[in-house]
Design a protein around this motif. Sequence first.
Motif, PDB file in Angstrom:
ATOM      1  N   ASP A  37      40.975  27.958  41.934  1.00  0.00           N
ATOM      2  CA  ASP A  37      41.150  29.023  42.918  1.00  0.00           C
ATOM      3  C   ASP A  37      42.130  28.618  44.032  1.00  0.00           C
ATOM      4  O   ASP A  37      42.848  29.438  44.586  1.00  0.00           O
ATOM      5  CB  ASP A  37      39.779  29.365  43.518  1.00  0.00           C
ATOM      6  CG  ASP A  37      39.889  30.368  44.647  1.00  0.00           C
ATOM      7  OD1 ASP A  37      40.139  31.538  44.333  1.00  0.00           O
ATOM      8  OD2 ASP A  37      39.753  29.978  45.816  1.00  0.00           O
ATOM      9  N   GLU A  38      42.174  27.323  44.323  1.00  0.00           N
ATOM     10  CA  GLU A  38      43.016  26.840  45.419  1.00  0.00           C
ATOM     11  C   GLU A  38      44.499  26.899  45.050  1.00  0.00           C
ATOM     12  O   GLU A  38      45.351  27.086  45.922  1.00  0.00           O
ATOM     13  CB  GLU A  38      42.602  25.392  45.722  1.00  0.00           C
ATOM     14  CG  GLU A  38      43.324  24.734  46.867  1.00  0.00           C
ATOM     15  CD  GLU A  38      42.845  23.294  47.045  1.00  0.00           C
ATOM     16  OE1 GLU A  38      41.620  23.074  47.108  1.00  0.00           O
ATOM     17  OE2 GLU A  38      43.704  22.396  47.089  1.00  0.00           O
ATOM     18  N   VAL A  39      44.825  26.730  43.771  1.00  0.00           N
ATOM     19  CA  VAL A  39      46.236  26.674  43.386  1.00  0.00           C
ATOM     20  C   VAL A  39      46.777  28.028  42.923  1.00  0.00           C
ATOM     21  O   VAL A  39      47.945  28.128  42.561  1.00  0.00           O
ATOM     22  CB  VAL A  39      46.501  25.603  42.296  1.00  0.00           C
ATOM     23  CG1 VAL A  39      46.344  24.215  42.890  1.00  0.00           C
ATOM     24  CG2 VAL A  39      45.608  25.793  41.089  1.00  0.00           C
ATOM     25  N   CYS A  40      45.952  29.060  42.932  1.00  0.00           N
ATOM     26  CA  CYS A  40      46.491  30.378  42.571  1.00  0.00           C
ATOM     27  C   CYS A  40      45.759  31.481  43.320  1.00  0.00           C
ATOM     28  O   CYS A  40      45.366  32.475  42.741  1.00  0.00           O
ATOM     29  CB  CYS A  40      46.469  30.605  41.066  1.00  0.00           C
ATOM     30  SG  CYS A  40      44.938  30.183  40.265  1.00  0.00           S
ATOM     31  N   ASN A  41      45.620  31.293  44.615  1.00  0.00           N
ATOM     32  CA  ASN A  41      44.962  32.297  45.451  1.00  0.00           C
ATOM     33  C   ASN A  41      45.962  32.811  46.483  1.00  0.00           C
ATOM     34  O   ASN A  41      46.504  32.050  47.284  1.00  0.00           O
ATOM     35  CB  ASN A  41      43.746  31.679  46.146  1.00  0.00           C
ATOM     36  CG  ASN A  41      42.907  32.729  46.852  1.00  0.00           C
ATOM     37  OD1 ASN A  41      43.417  33.742  47.324  1.00  0.00           O
ATOM     38  ND2 ASN A  41      41.616  32.487  46.916  1.00  0.00           N
ATOM     39  N   SER A  51      50.427  21.727  46.186  1.00  0.00           N
ATOM     40  CA  SER A  51      49.636  21.700  44.944  1.00  0.00           C
ATOM     41  C   SER A  51      49.867  22.957  44.114  1.00  0.00           C
ATOM     42  O   SER A  51      49.850  22.899  42.882  1.00  0.00           O
ATOM     43  CB  SER A  51      48.149  21.456  45.215  1.00  0.00           C
ATOM     44  OG  SER A  51      47.714  22.099  46.359  1.00  0.00           O
ATOM     45  N   VAL A  52      50.123  24.092  44.770  1.00  0.00           N
ATOM     46  CA  VAL A  52      50.461  25.312  44.022  1.00  0.00           C
ATOM     47  C   VAL A  52      51.690  25.053  43.156  1.00  0.00           C
ATOM     48  O   VAL A  52      51.697  25.329  41.954  1.00  0.00           O
ATOM     49  CB  VAL A  52      50.733  26.502  44.980  1.00  0.00           C
ATOM     50  CG1 VAL A  52      51.404  27.660  44.244  1.00  0.00           C
ATOM     51  CG2 VAL A  52      49.432  26.961  45.632  1.00  0.00           C
ATOM     52  N   HIS A  53      52.738  24.483  43.766  1.00  0.00           N
ATOM     53  CA  HIS A  53      53.971  24.261  42.999  1.00  0.00           C
ATOM     54  C   HIS A  53      53.796  23.171  41.949  1.00  0.00           C
ATOM     55  O   HIS A  53      54.337  23.278  40.850  1.00  0.00           O
ATOM     56  CB  HIS A  53      55.144  23.964  43.940  1.00  0.00           C
ATOM     57  CG  HIS A  53      55.654  25.197  44.629  1.00  0.00           C
ATOM     58  ND1 HIS A  53      56.219  26.248  43.930  1.00  0.00           N
ATOM     59  CD2 HIS A  53      55.643  25.574  45.933  1.00  0.00           C
ATOM     60  CE1 HIS A  53      56.549  27.211  44.784  1.00  0.00           C
ATOM     61  NE2 HIS A  53      56.208  26.832  46.005  1.00  0.00           N
ATOM     62  N   PHE A 151      48.598  36.038  41.615  1.00  0.00           N
ATOM     63  CA  PHE A 151      47.504  35.146  41.990  1.00  0.00           C
ATOM     64  C   PHE A 151      46.210  35.947  42.162  1.00  0.00           C
ATOM     65  O   PHE A 151      46.226  37.169  42.266  1.00  0.00           O
ATOM     66  CB  PHE A 151      47.821  34.449  43.327  1.00  0.00           C
ATOM     67  CG  PHE A 151      48.892  33.385  43.250  1.00  0.00           C
ATOM     68  CD1 PHE A 151      49.520  33.069  42.057  1.00  0.00           C
ATOM     69  CD2 PHE A 151      49.263  32.687  44.394  1.00  0.00           C
ATOM     70  CE1 PHE A 151      50.503  32.079  41.999  1.00  0.00           C
ATOM     71  CE2 PHE A 151      50.236  31.692  44.347  1.00  0.00           C
ATOM     72  CZ  PHE A 151      50.855  31.389  43.154  1.00  0.00           C
ATOM     73  N   PHE A 152      45.096  35.232  42.253  1.00  0.00           N
ATOM     74  CA  PHE A 152      43.854  35.887  42.665  1.00  0.00           C
ATOM     75  C   PHE A 152      44.098  36.548  44.022  1.00  0.00           C
ATOM     76  O   PHE A 152      44.806  35.997  44.867  1.00  0.00           O
ATOM     77  CB  PHE A 152      42.715  34.866  42.814  1.00  0.00           C
ATOM     78  CG  PHE A 152      42.327  34.187  41.528  1.00  0.00           C
ATOM     79  CD1 PHE A 152      42.248  34.896  40.338  1.00  0.00           C
ATOM     80  CD2 PHE A 152      42.045  32.829  41.499  1.00  0.00           C
ATOM     81  CE1 PHE A 152      41.887  34.271  39.143  1.00  0.00           C
ATOM     82  CE2 PHE A 152      41.682  32.189  40.317  1.00  0.00           C
ATOM     83  CZ  PHE A 152      41.610  32.916  39.142  1.00  0.00           C
TER      84      PHE A 152
END
Length: 252
Positions: A37-41, A51-53, A151-152
């Motif tokens: 959830d943290e990397v695509c919210n 961290s997303v990238h 993303f979410f």
Amino acid sequence: MPHERHLVVFSGAGLSADSGIATFRGSDGLWENHRIDEVCNYLTWERHRDSVHRFYNARRVALAEVQPHAMHRLLASWQSRFKTTLITQNIDDLLERAGASDVLHVHGVLTRMRCEACETVWDIGTTAWDPSMDCCPACGSKDKVKPDVVFFNEPAPLYEPMWEVLGSLRRDDVLVVIGTDGAVVPIGGIAEQLKCRKVLNNLEPVAPENFVRGMVAPRQFDRTLYKPAAKAAGELDEIVTAWMAAWSGSGL
Ligand SMILES: [Zn+2]
């Protein structure tokens, strides 16, 4: 005007799984100790930009190592044989690499970046994005550039044309559902309401204990093929070709 028979294909992760597309989601729901959830919210991605990238770079670079299979090629070939709309939840470009065009990627595309500052969208292929160096080619922003992936908590603007296409299906049209249980887009519930001919290809039926409203079930479809997508192409082509060629009566 007579109604031109329409073939709509709705696909999900099971289509590309046979190409070896990894989900990156461990059984613990973590990726490198980050919650998925943290990397695509959409609400928090700017706080976790690095961290997303890193997460999407790993997925994008891995795309270069996989190839489309027989089912991707079949779906692409239908575009030249029938009036076909390809809708996919997949963010990979395997349908395009199999020769398809105008695919409705309702959850975005991994090989594109999007600038939230100026709304520019551009292709970066299977290269990694360096958030400390790379910037938007139009406005120069670094901080506002994200993968062009839904993303979410992010609006999915292509859901509207997707509902429109699905809602337009009539009795003699054909709906093909491949590689999805219907948990995200409730394609099972939609199929149930449609009067068109319908075929499902999934690896296996949804287990009764996991079934929730909207998911796919055999009773919603005229035909079901429970096998890997890559191995279902021949049989699916026969079914769809026969349906698309069948006498259509009044055409209503
Ligand atoms: Zn920009």
